[in-house]
Design a protein around this motif. Structure first.
Motif, PDB file in Angstrom:
ATOM      1  N   PRO A  75       0.817  -1.227   0.000  1.00  0.00           N
ATOM      2  CA  PRO A  75       0.000   0.000   0.000  1.00  0.00           C
ATOM      3  C   PRO A  75       0.847   1.272   0.000  1.00  0.00           C
ATOM      4  CG  PRO A  75      -0.967  -1.620   1.479  1.00  0.00           C
ATOM      5  CD  PRO A  75       0.349  -2.184   1.029  1.00  0.00           C
ATOM      6  N   ALA A  76       1.928   1.271   0.771  1.00  0.00           N
ATOM      7  CA  ALA A  76       2.796   2.453   0.802  1.00  0.00           C
ATOM      8  C   ALA A  76       3.464   2.684  -0.546  1.00  0.00           C
ATOM      9  CB  ALA A  76       3.843   2.299   1.901  1.00  0.00           C
ATOM     10  N   ALA A  77       3.946   1.597  -1.167  1.00  0.00           N
ATOM     11  CA  ALA A  77       4.574   1.729  -2.480  1.00  0.00           C
ATOM     12  C   ALA A  77       3.572   2.177  -3.531  1.00  0.00           C
ATOM     13  CB  ALA A  77       5.216   0.401  -2.884  1.00  0.00           C
ATOM     14  N   ALA A  78       2.336   1.706  -3.417  1.00  0.00           N
ATOM     15  CA  ALA A  78       1.298   2.115  -4.377  1.00  0.00           C
ATOM     16  C   ALA A  78       1.048   3.619  -4.284  1.00  0.00           C
ATOM     17  CB  ALA A  78       0.011   1.340  -4.110  1.00  0.00           C
ATOM     18  N   HIS A  79       1.049   4.169  -3.072  1.00  0.00           N
ATOM     19  CA  HIS A  79       0.869   5.616  -2.911  1.00  0.00           C
ATOM     20  C   HIS A  79       2.049   6.376  -3.510  1.00  0.00           C
ATOM     21  CE1 HIS A  79      -2.807   5.324  -0.706  1.00  0.00           C
ATOM     22  NE2 HIS A  79      -2.276   4.681   0.310  1.00  0.00           N
ATOM     23  N   LEU A  80       3.260   5.833  -3.343  1.00  0.00           N
ATOM     24  CA  LEU A  80       4.431   6.477  -3.933  1.00  0.00           C
ATOM     25  C   LEU A  80       4.335   6.476  -5.455  1.00  0.00           C
ATOM     26  CD1 LEU A  80       7.279   7.705  -3.902  1.00  0.00           C
ATOM     27  CD2 LEU A  80       8.187   5.365  -3.712  1.00  0.00           C
ATOM     28  N   ILE A  81       3.881   5.372  -6.028  1.00  0.00           N
ATOM     29  CA  ILE A  81       3.744   5.281  -7.486  1.00  0.00           C
ATOM     30  C   ILE A  81       2.750   6.327  -7.988  1.00  0.00           C
ATOM     31  CG2 ILE A  81       2.866   3.805  -9.343  1.00  0.00           C
ATOM     32  CD1 ILE A  81       4.091   1.415  -7.796  1.00  0.00           C
ATOM     33  N   VAL A  82       1.652   6.509  -7.270  1.00  0.00           N
ATOM     34  CA  VAL A  82       0.683   7.546  -7.642  1.00  0.00           C
ATOM     35  C   VAL A  82       1.344   8.917  -7.616  1.00  0.00           C
ATOM     36  CG1 VAL A  82      -1.434   8.720  -6.914  1.00  0.00           C
ATOM     37  CG2 VAL A  82      -1.336   6.228  -6.927  1.00  0.00           C
ATOM     38  N   ALA A  83       2.174   9.178  -6.594  1.00  0.00           N
ATOM     39  CA  ALA A  83       2.857  10.467  -6.488  1.00  0.00           C
ATOM     40  C   ALA A  83       3.859  10.662  -7.620  1.00  0.00           C
ATOM     41  CB  ALA A  83       3.564  10.573  -5.137  1.00  0.00           C
ATOM     42  N   LEU A  84       4.536   9.607  -8.030  1.00  0.00           N
ATOM     43  CA  LEU A  84       5.482   9.712  -9.143  1.00  0.00           C
ATOM     44  C   LEU A  84       4.758  10.045 -10.442  1.00  0.00           C
ATOM     45  CD1 LEU A  84       7.768   6.667  -8.238  1.00  0.00           C
ATOM     46  CD2 LEU A  84       8.513   9.055  -8.357  1.00  0.00           C
ATOM     47  N   ARG A  85       3.624   9.395 -10.668  1.00  0.00           N
ATOM     48  CA  ARG A  85       2.853   9.705 -11.870  1.00  0.00           C
ATOM     49  C   ARG A  85       2.359  11.156 -11.847  1.00  0.00           C
ATOM     50  NH1 ARG A  85      -0.679   4.384 -10.900  1.00  0.00           N
ATOM     51  NH2 ARG A  85       0.648   2.795 -11.900  1.00  0.00           N
ATOM     52  N   ALA A  86       1.907  11.595 -10.670  1.00  0.00           N
ATOM     53  CA  ALA A  86       1.422  12.968 -10.541  1.00  0.00           C
ATOM     54  C   ALA A  86       2.550  13.971 -10.759  1.00  0.00           C
ATOM     55  CB  ALA A  86       0.779  13.172  -9.170  1.00  0.00           C
ATOM     56  N   ALA A  87       3.755  13.640 -10.306  1.00  0.00           N
ATOM     57  CA  ALA A  87       4.888  14.538 -10.489  1.00  0.00           C
ATOM     58  C   ALA A  87       5.239  14.679 -11.962  1.00  0.00           C
ATOM     59  CB  ALA A  87       6.095  14.022  -9.692  1.00  0.00           C
ATOM     60  N   VAL A  88       5.196  13.569 -12.696  1.00  0.00           N
ATOM     61  CA  VAL A  88       5.445  13.630 -14.139  1.00  0.00           C
ATOM     62  C   VAL A  88       4.420  14.537 -14.803  1.00  0.00           C
ATOM     63  CG1 VAL A  88       5.410  12.289 -16.276  1.00  0.00           C
ATOM     64  CG2 VAL A  88       6.599  11.389 -14.277  1.00  0.00           C
ATOM     65  N   SER A  89       3.164  14.379 -14.411  1.00  0.00           N
ATOM     66  CA  SER A  89       2.098  15.199 -14.987  1.00  0.00           C
ATOM     67  C   SER A  89       2.308  16.674 -14.628  1.00  0.00           C
ATOM     68  CB  SER A  89       0.745  14.708 -14.469  1.00  0.00           C
ATOM     69  OG  SER A  89      -0.306  15.510 -14.968  1.00  0.00           O
ATOM     70  N   ALA A  90       2.691  16.952 -13.382  1.00  0.00           N
ATOM     71  CA  ALA A  90       2.879  18.332 -12.940  1.00  0.00           C
ATOM     72  C   ALA A  90       4.029  19.007 -13.670  1.00  0.00           C
ATOM     73  CB  ALA A  90       3.112  18.364 -11.426  1.00  0.00           C
ATOM     74  N   LEU A  91       5.018  18.206 -14.059  1.00  0.00           N
ATOM     75  CA  LEU A  91       6.164  18.745 -14.779  1.00  0.00           C
ATOM     76  C   LEU A  91       5.908  18.803 -16.279  1.00  0.00           C
ATOM     77  CD1 LEU A  91       9.004  16.941 -12.803  1.00  0.00           C
ATOM     78  CD2 LEU A  91       8.499  19.386 -12.770  1.00  0.00           C
ATOM     79  N   GLY A  92       4.683  18.543 -16.680  1.00  0.00           N
ATOM     80  CA  GLY A  92       4.321  18.641 -18.086  1.00  0.00           C
ATOM     81  C   GLY A  92       4.874  17.526 -18.931  1.00  0.00           C
ATOM     82  N   GLY A  93       5.166  16.379 -18.323  1.00  0.00           N
ATOM     83  CA  GLY A  93       5.692  15.250 -19.097  1.00  0.00           C
ATOM     84  C   GLY A  93       7.091  15.504 -19.624  1.00  0.00           C
ATOM     85  N   PHE A  94       7.801  16.477 -19.019  1.00  0.00           N
ATOM     86  CA  PHE A  94       9.177  16.775 -19.414  1.00  0.00           C
ATOM     87  C   PHE A  94       9.243  17.231 -20.879  1.00  0.00           C
ATOM     88  CE2 PHE A  94       9.805  15.103 -15.501  1.00  0.00           C
ATOM     89  CZ  PHE A  94       9.823  13.732 -15.399  1.00  0.00           C
ATOM     90  N   PRO A  95       8.789  18.422 -21.176  1.00  0.00           N
ATOM     91  CA  PRO A  95       8.797  18.886 -22.573  1.00  0.00           C
ATOM     92  C   PRO A  95      10.198  18.957 -23.120  1.00  0.00           C
ATOM     93  CG  PRO A  95       8.384  20.709 -21.085  1.00  0.00           C
ATOM     94  CD  PRO A  95       8.377  19.479 -20.244  1.00  0.00           C
TER      95      PRO A  95
END
Length: 306
Positions: A286-306
């Motif tokens: 469960p803890a790792a699953a929450h981290l994975i969600v945060a990693l995906r959200a960070a990629v999205s927040a950074l605009g997918g690294f233009p």
């Protein structure tokens, strides 16, 4: 002596050797001398009644018996660590996740993801480790990291050929770019041709035994002039900003480029795509699953690294 009599210390040393790829690196990570680590491996091999490691010029490799022992050792050590946390009264906490990441992921993505996770699940502890992609693959197999951020370049082969295959998710796929000083004549353009990069001064990382570190544009068609070598990506970019050369920049670092650096698309050759992969060996906790969600959200927040 039977394998059931093997000590937890020997199992920890063996797992660390499998993760690090060399006895020297494993001993340093655990705070042992190399001779002490060697004795633990020898004791474990006696208990197993088989050779577990093959020593080669490029490090150590697991034998078939070693792969069996590693799988069992990882489970036993995880259970022992869980028992220690429970005895210490920490079993009810949010959990601990061990995250591995390659160098350029630490410039922007990692801080953003950990900040997001802290905001949503402050009870989760994340322990991180930087390493090359091949080292992180070994760490996943050895169970010393739970989740890893890996880099991948064409032709995008699997990270290794072991079974079971790692579970991989493409977080982003973007082209490599070149970072040039803002005062450089090429900086006035929106893109450059590969031919424009020939004869330039480069800032690059030194190659290691298992990974070619980036810095020089791939397929340049000449022996490059490397004016400065630096492993740290931000050091490379600041050297670029100082007008001391140019370097390649992976998509994950685009938002971390300092003032005085211009990022340019490169044309006239094969498209140099780079993938950022999320990798794991087993179903996430469960803890790792929450981290994975945060990693995906960070990629999205950074605009997918233009």
């Amino acid at each position: 002596m039977a394998f059931a009599d093997a000590s937890l210390t020997a199992l920890r040393v063996f797992r660390e050797v499998a993760a690090r790829g060399t006895l020297t690196a494993a001993a340093a990570a655990l705070g042992y001398t190399q001779s002490a680590a060697s004795r633990q491996i020898a004791a474990l091999e006696r208990a197993a009644g088989a050779r577990l490691l093959e020593r080669r010029h490029d490090g150590v490799h697991l034998t078939a018996a070693g792969r069996i022992v590693l799988r069992r050792a990882a489970a036993m050590l995880d259970e022992a660590d869980a028992a220690a946390r429970e005895l210490a009264g920490r079993a009810g906490e949010g959990g601990t996740v061990r995250l591995g990441w390659f160098a350029s992921a630490g410039g922007a993505l990692l801080p953003r993801a950990l900040t997001l996770l802290r905001e949503t699940h402050p009870e989760i502890t994340v322990l991180t480790r930087e390493a090359t992609t091949p080292s992180l693959v070994r760490a996943l197999r050895a169970g010393t990291v739970d989740v890893a951020l890996l880099s991948s370049a064409p032709p995008f082969r699997p990270p290794d050929a072991e079974d079971p295959p790692l579970a991989l998710e493409i977080l982003t796929e973007r082209p490599l770019r070149v970072a040039v000083p803002a005062a450089h004549p090429l900086a006035a353009r929106d893109f450059v041709d590969v031919a424009d990069l020939r004869g330039q001064a480069w800032i690059a990382g030194q190659s290691t035994g298992d990974e070619q570190l980036m810095g020089v544009w791939p397929g340049l068609g000449e022996r490059p002039f490397v004016a400065h070598t630096a492993r740290d990506w931000l050091a490379k970019l600041h050297l670029v900003a100082a007008g001391l050369g140019m370097t390649t920049i992976p998509p994950s670092l685009a938002s971390a480029a300092p003032p005085g650096v211009r990022l340019l698309e490169v044309r006239g050759g094969p498209l140099e795509l780079r993938r950022l992969l999320l990798a794991r060996l087993s179903e996430p906790s469960p803890a790792a699953a929450h981290l994975i969600v945060a990693l995906r959200a960070a990629v999205s927040a950074l605009g997918g690294f233009p």
